[in-house]
Scaffold this active site. Structure first.
Site, PDB file in Angstrom:
ATOM      1  N   ARG A  56     -11.290  -4.000  10.290  1.00 49.62           N
ATOM      2  CA  ARG A  56     -10.750  -2.003   9.662  1.00 49.62           C
ATOM      3  C   ARG A  56     -11.939  -1.476   9.928  1.00 49.62           C
ATOM      4  NH1 ARG A  56      -6.763  -1.520   5.590  1.00 49.62           N
ATOM      5  NH2 ARG A  56      -4.074  -2.881   6.497  1.00 49.62           N
ATOM      6  N   ARG A  73      -9.985   3.208  -0.347  1.00 48.30           N
ATOM      7  CA  ARG A  73      -9.632   3.235   1.041  1.00 48.30           C
ATOM      8  C   ARG A  73     -10.138   4.307   1.484  1.00 48.30           C
ATOM      9  NH1 ARG A  73      -6.577  -0.906   1.808  1.00 48.30           N
ATOM     10  NH2 ARG A  73      -6.605  -3.213   0.565  1.00 48.30           N
ATOM     11  N   LYS A 119      -6.006  -2.150  -4.411  1.00 47.13           N
ATOM     12  CA  LYS A 119      -6.733  -0.463  -3.227  1.00 47.13           C
ATOM     13  C   LYS A 119      -6.328   0.022  -4.359  1.00 47.13           C
ATOM     14  CE  LYS A 119      -3.134  -2.379  -0.721  1.00 47.13           C
ATOM     15  NZ  LYS A 119      -2.420  -2.635   0.943  1.00 47.13           N
ATOM     16  N   LYS A 139      -6.424   4.733  -3.171  1.00 49.86           N
ATOM     17  CA  LYS A 139      -5.650   5.598  -1.510  1.00 49.86           C
ATOM     18  C   LYS A 139      -6.033   7.238  -2.122  1.00 49.86           C
ATOM     19  CE  LYS A 139      -3.882   2.042   0.979  1.00 49.86           C
ATOM     20  NZ  LYS A 139      -2.106   1.720   2.035  1.00 49.86           N
ATOM     21  N   CYS A 146       5.072  -0.317  12.226  1.00 45.35           N
ATOM     22  CA  CYS A 146       3.150  -1.297  11.339  1.00 45.35           C
ATOM     23  C   CYS A 146       3.343  -1.941  11.882  1.00 45.35           C
ATOM     24  CB  CYS A 146       3.777  -1.637   9.740  1.00 45.35           C
ATOM     25  SG  CYS A 146       4.972  -2.517  10.254  1.00 45.35           S
ATOM     26  N   CYS A 194       0.811  -9.847  11.043  1.00 38.27           N
ATOM     27  CA  CYS A 194       0.308  -9.912  10.325  1.00 38.27           C
ATOM     28  C   CYS A 194       1.096 -10.871   8.800  1.00 38.27           C
ATOM     29  CB  CYS A 194       1.271  -8.246   9.892  1.00 38.27           C
ATOM     30  SG  CYS A 194       0.989  -8.459   8.117  1.00 38.27           S
ATOM     31  N   CYS A 248       7.674  -5.722   6.303  1.00 37.35           N
ATOM     32  CA  CYS A 248       7.815  -6.346   5.474  1.00 37.35           C
ATOM     33  C   CYS A 248       8.182  -5.203   4.451  1.00 37.35           C
ATOM     34  CB  CYS A 248       7.043  -7.075   4.739  1.00 37.35           C
ATOM     35  SG  CYS A 248       5.937  -6.022   4.278  1.00 37.35           S
ATOM     36  N   CYS A 299       3.698  -0.034   4.784  1.00 39.66           N
ATOM     37  CA  CYS A 299       2.283   0.901   5.629  1.00 39.66           C
ATOM     38  C   CYS A 299       2.409   1.709   6.887  1.00 39.66           C
ATOM     39  CB  CYS A 299       1.875  -0.676   6.321  1.00 39.66           C
ATOM     40  SG  CYS A 299       1.308  -2.186   5.591  1.00 39.66           S
TER      41      CYS A 299
END
Ligand code: SRM
Ligand code: SF4
Length: 687
Positions: free
Chosen positions: A128, A197, A279, A281, A497, A503, A543, A547
């Protein structure tokens, strides 16, 4: 900055990383690193910031419980060990610790879940990039396009955070791919892992003071929070430092330790050995423009301008996040809430203070609860603000009033404001492959275009001379890159996603399933008589991690079993309201049983201009559930016969108020009465 002093920071010079780890651990338990004593923070907004003493905690042999990832980070020598060693082996995969560390370098180890051959898992890596504001120079686009073919699965994936993902890279090719990205003005450093991120900002290349300032700020925040230890360059380009120069104000803000925010002698002055608990953001935008889903971020920053359009400062929101875990109520999606306002010269210091508050106080024992939203939820915003103010050294000013948010897609052709034009292109789920890929490449290469990626998995071609609008539009159409009026409106705002097959967390399909789901939604729209140009925001994830931000959608489908989804309702088209879970375990084949009554009721009972999201909220879930349960199917329009009824005013008004009481429209009530009456008469006859 006019700052209040908060006591001396530890200044011991420790160059040896092992020693730094010990220092971090030791200082944590001895309390000699300056920490804000949150228990003494007053929750009143009028708290005056003054010196905060360093709390000395008693020595304790009971180390607090920490997650495995904390140990991996601690022992990694700033993200090197054992990743470097694991990358040298002939195995097609890397071990558990290295798998966690490579995320900080911008890569995830994956295996194709469709392809479980007798030889075991076929390991591969997803890469990424990091592109603050989604800015992608021409050279980088062309390099990514080549890399996808040469080393990946032949497609480029645009993400919900304005970056590229390449899938299917083999371990032996990682260095070639990484170094090519770095040498092509790109980076993957910090695209994943427990750190900041990609920083979002409106992708539109408007030459307008506030937009340019938002983009510059996003870039500066990204630089401020980029890892500094050099491990990334050591591993992927043999120590060569190929970095763009950062503005002096960024370095000044990073190095400033007047309020005890830093590990002064560490290779990572803000992150230390442990980085962040999870993470993190950040998004930056301008008032009204909510292309960035501002409230879903840990920090949302909004440029505030004076009456001449000159940026003067920023509103700051904190505590947004989407991820949750099924059946664990203590995990939830959450919207960010206002923290306060800062003058423009303070933004980097304020952001750093928030990051440090999370670094010091976010949970490190259980990663399910480590995001900053849980810290704010536990403390409340007043206490959180007070603690941040200790690290900021100032009080926040009151949040400035903002106009309504709007979702802006930037699709189609627009003036940039400097004589050039830009063209926003819808890409279904951000997947660029096949003819679309070759067409885009040809155009971007031929006209030497820079591009930008949007937080909705779309792409913008920038800086185009007006005269090229026609030939470029025609060429794009060859690759099915159509102007928005030719794209089904349901697709324009939908997102899914990647989910299966790569994934590892996917429970069911999302990107591969959405084309068929949208087709079925379109069919239901037709059946209940909704017009083609009426639309709603649909987002699907495989899930509950969220995302594609399904919890902000008007209709969110969240995988909760093989071929089964939770249905979330109640988001708004401008992305400002959190949806709620309406139903669990709806099997994919049963979607119409839920959607048909919902869309039919929306069509029949909505108020003028009412969006689907607002409608579902107004109706309430109990009502809607009853409607779904009692739904007996819609008579096909072609088989419907017209029946016009004329009643006197009094009867009409009585029926109307009864219908309202029963949450129906008058037509539904009349049909129900007639149907029941006829059925009763038929029964009478047969007896
Ligand atoms: Fe995500 C994990 C894909 C945006 C919340 N996300 C993953 C992983 C890496 C799976 C994994 O951990 O092994 C997925 C890789 C799939 C693949 O094969 O490509 C993945 N996330 C994506 C992308 C590509 C989705 C997309 O359709 O574009 C997005 C990449 C963004 C980027 O460029 O940086 C992506 N992920 C998001 C967002 C949306 C956002 O950031 O605006 C969220 C919700 C917002 C948030 O963070 O709260 C999100 N991803 C998660 C979570 C849950 C985090 C949590 O707080 O619980 C995970 C799982 C985790 O971290 O443990 C996750
Ligand atoms: Fe994977 Fe879940 Fe994210 Fe979809 S939402 S990409 S299934 S982690």
């Amino acid at each position: 900055m006019a700052a209040a002093s908060i006591g001396a920071a530890n200044t011991a010079v420790l160059k040896d990383p092992k020693a730094q780890i010990q220092r971090f651990q030791g200082l944590r338990s001895s309390g000699s690193i300056r920490r804000v004593d949150v228990s003494t923070v007053r929750s009143s907004a009028s708290t005056v910031v003054s010196a905060v003493s360093t709390p000395v905690k008693p020595e304790t042999s009971n180390e607090p419980k920490r997650s495995k990832v904390e140990i991996f980070k601690e022992q990694s020598n700033f993200l090197r060990y054992p990743l470097n060693e694991e990358l040298q082996t002939d195995a097609s995969n890397i071990n558990e610790a290295a798998t966690q560390l490579i995320k900080f370098h911008g890569s995830y180890q994956q295996a194709n879940r469709d392809d479980r051959g007798p030889g075991g898992k076929s390991y591969q890596f997803m890469l990424r990039t990091k592109n603050p504001c989604g800015i992608v120079p021409n050279k980088l686009y062309l390099a990514m396009d080549d890399l996808a073919d040469e080393f990946g699965i032949g497609t480029l994936r645009l993400t919900t955070r304005q970056t590229f993902q390449l899938h299917g890279i083999l371990k032996k090719n990682l260095k070639a791919v990484m170094s090519t990205i770095i040498r092509s003005m790109g980076s993957t450093l910090g695209a994943c892992g427990d750190l900041n991120r990609n920083v979002l900002a409106p992708a539109a290349p408007f030459v307008r003071k506030d937009y340019l300032f938002a983009q510059q700020t996003a870039d500066n925040i990204a630089s401020l929070l980029t890892p500094q230890s050099g491990a990334y360059y050591d591993l992927w380009v043999d120590g060569e430092k190929i970095m763009s120069a950062e503005p002096p104000e960024v370095a000044n803000a990073r190095n400033d330790n007047s309020h005890g925010t830093n590990f002064p002698d560490s290779p990572e002055p803000i992150y230390g050995t442990q980085f962040l608990p999870r993470k993190f953001k950040i998004a930056v935008t301008v008032p009204t423009d909510n292309a960035v889903d501002i409230l879903t971020n840990d920090i949302g920053v909004v440029v505030i301008s004076d009456s001449d359009g000159e940026p003067v400062g920023f509103n700051i929101y904190v505590g947004g996040g989407m991820g949750r875990t099924h059946r664990i109520e203590a995990t939830f999606p959450r919207l960010a809430e206002p923290l306060g306002y800062v003058p423009k010269e303070d933004i980097l210091y304020a952001v750093k203070a928030i990051v440090v508050t999370q670094r010091e106080n976010g949970r490190r024992d259980d990663r399910k609860y480590s995001r900053m939203k849980y810290l704010i939820n536990e403390w409340g915003i007043e206490k959180f603000r007070s603690v941040v103010e200790q690290y900021y050294g100032k009080k926040f000013e009151p949040f400035r009033e903002l106009p309504e948010w709007e979702f802006k897609s930037y699709l189609g052709w627009h003036e940039q404001g400097n004589g050039a034009m830009f063209c926003g292109l819808h890409v279904d789920n951000g997947r660029i492959g096949g003819k679309m890929k070759t067409t885009l490449r040809e155009i971007i290469e031929k006209y030497n275009l820079n591009v930008r990626l949007t937080p909705n998995q779309n792409i913008i071609l920038c800086d185009i001379r007006r005269a090229l609008r026609r030939p470029i539009t025609a060429a794009l159409a060859q690759g099915a890159l159509l102007q928005p009026r030719y794209v089904d409106p349901l697709h324009l705002t939908a997102m899914a996603c990647p989910a299966l097959p790569l994934c590892p967390l996917a429970i069911t399909e999302a990107e591969r399933g959405i084309p068929n789901i949208l087709k079925r939604v379109r069919a239901v729209f037709d059946k209940v008589g909704l017009k083609y140009n009426e639309s709603l925001v649909i987002r699907i994830t495989g899930c509950p991690n969220g995302c594609a931000r399904p919890y902000m959608a008007e209709l969110g489908l969240v995988g909760d079993g093989p071929n089964s989804y939770q249905v979330w309702l109640g988001g708004t088209p401008n992305q400002t309201t959190l949806a709620k879970c309406f139903m669990n375990k709806v099997k994919i084949q049963d979607l119409e049983k839920v959607l048909e009554p919902l869309f039919y009721s929306w069509k029949r009972q909505r108020q003028q201009g009412e969006s689907f999201g607002d409608f579902t909220t107004r109706m309430g879930f109990d009502n809607l559930q009853e409607i779904v349960e009692k739904w007996e199917g819609l008579v096909e329009r072609s088989s419907r016969s017209n029946l016009k009824l004329f009643v006197d005013k009094e009867t009409y008004e009585a029926m109307d108020s009864l219908a309202k009481l029963q949450n129906k429209n008058i037509h539904q009530l009349a049909m129900e009465v007639i149907r029941n009456f006829v059925a009763a008469k038929q029964n009478d006859k047969s007896e």
